[in-house]
Design an enzyme around this catalytic site. Sequence first.
Site, short mmCIF file in Angstrom:
data_model
loop_
_atom_site.label_atom_id
_atom_site.label_comp_id
_atom_site.label_asym_id
_atom_site.label_seq_id
_atom_site.Cartn_x
_atom_site.Cartn_y
_atom_site.Cartn_z
N LEU A 46 35.60 1.20 15.73
CA LEU A 46 34.18 1.19 16.10
C LEU A 46 33.41 1.96 15.04
O LEU A 46 33.85 3.03 14.61
CB LEU A 46 33.96 1.85 17.47
CG LEU A 46 34.15 0.99 18.72
CD1 LEU A 46 33.93 1.86 19.96
CD2 LEU A 46 33.22 -0.20 18.75
N ASP A 47 32.26 1.43 14.62
CA ASP A 47 31.41 2.14 13.67
C ASP A 47 31.01 3.50 14.26
O ASP A 47 30.90 3.65 15.49
CB ASP A 47 30.14 1.34 13.38
CG ASP A 47 30.43 0.05 12.64
OD1 ASP A 47 31.42 0.00 11.90
OD2 ASP A 47 29.66 -0.91 12.83
N PRO A 48 30.76 4.50 13.41
CA PRO A 48 30.34 5.81 13.93
C PRO A 48 29.13 5.73 14.86
O PRO A 48 29.06 6.49 15.84
CB PRO A 48 30.00 6.58 12.64
CG PRO A 48 30.92 6.01 11.62
CD PRO A 48 30.98 4.53 11.94
N ARG A 181 27.41 -6.44 13.69
CA ARG A 181 26.32 -6.28 12.73
C ARG A 181 26.05 -7.57 11.96
O ARG A 181 24.90 -7.89 11.65
CB ARG A 181 26.64 -5.15 11.76
CG ARG A 181 26.56 -3.76 12.39
CD ARG A 181 26.95 -2.68 11.38
NE ARG A 181 28.36 -2.73 11.05
CZ ARG A 181 28.86 -2.46 9.85
NH1 ARG A 181 28.06 -2.15 8.84
NH2 ARG A 181 30.15 -2.50 9.63
#
Length: 300
Positions: A46-48, A181
């Site tokens: 998971l992205d930050p 995204r």
Amino acid sequence: MGRAKKGRPVSGWVIVDKPAGIGSTNIVGKVRWAFGAQKAGHAGTLDPAATGVLAVALGEATKTVPLITDAMKGYRFRVTFGAATTTDDAEGSVIARSDLRPTDAQIETALNAFRGDILQVPPQVSAVKVEGERAYDLAREGVEMDLAPRPLYVERLVLAGRPDADHADLEMVCGKGGYVRAIARDLGAALGCLGHVQWLRRDWTGPFRADMGCSLEDLDRLAGTPEIDSLLHPLELALADLPELQATPEGAARLGHGNPGQVLGHLPYGTEAWASLNGRALAVGRYMGGELHPSRVFNR
């Protein structure tokens, strides 16, 4: 004689409801520290800036990580229209703007092209490897990359809400390797108005749901205590999508040594399955003529 591993030989899954502002690798390190575990890994970065389910495997459960990585996942996210960014989310710098805003009907029509088997170009800031280096490292150095499209299966993608003209809330269920995204970026491009992700949450991944998750505060509070194991989910949960076969006692002994072992029941020849004895997973492998031929053996 090999060097003894540091830490406890604890095995199982820890489901963390990840907050924004921390990376997946840091979460894995924190879980390993809290449990004093010998080994840890995670299934699906998971992205930050993203929140939600991050499934962390400990010990022998790390052998089931590929099963969870390949599983379907459910997301909710908000798309901001009118701007493209360097990272395809709100963390990046704006590189283009548009005054156009889509109607609900236009969004619904455009979403049709993003369902089923699609090709998706990863974001420039992603973990994709380019000649041995991570794309996000090259992007930070100012290198522009021509990343190859990758296949993605999108089972569900729907418009869930419209807070205002500038935003749309979407829900998506997709397979391995999906970049939310990129969906936001490509949807904005298809609508001619540009777009990026404002926020993103993963609600579930395979058998693991957000309501099973613990918080970072839970890990800090219980770290190093006997109660920390209350946050541990059994390794067997990761095998939910595979058929289970009961091993005979003799078959269990053979499987434990990595050899084909006799199992009860019948499956089509070559079916991937797992064998158990008294409900405890022994191995994952292929069913062949009354035996399971193991590819992964669990030593607990």
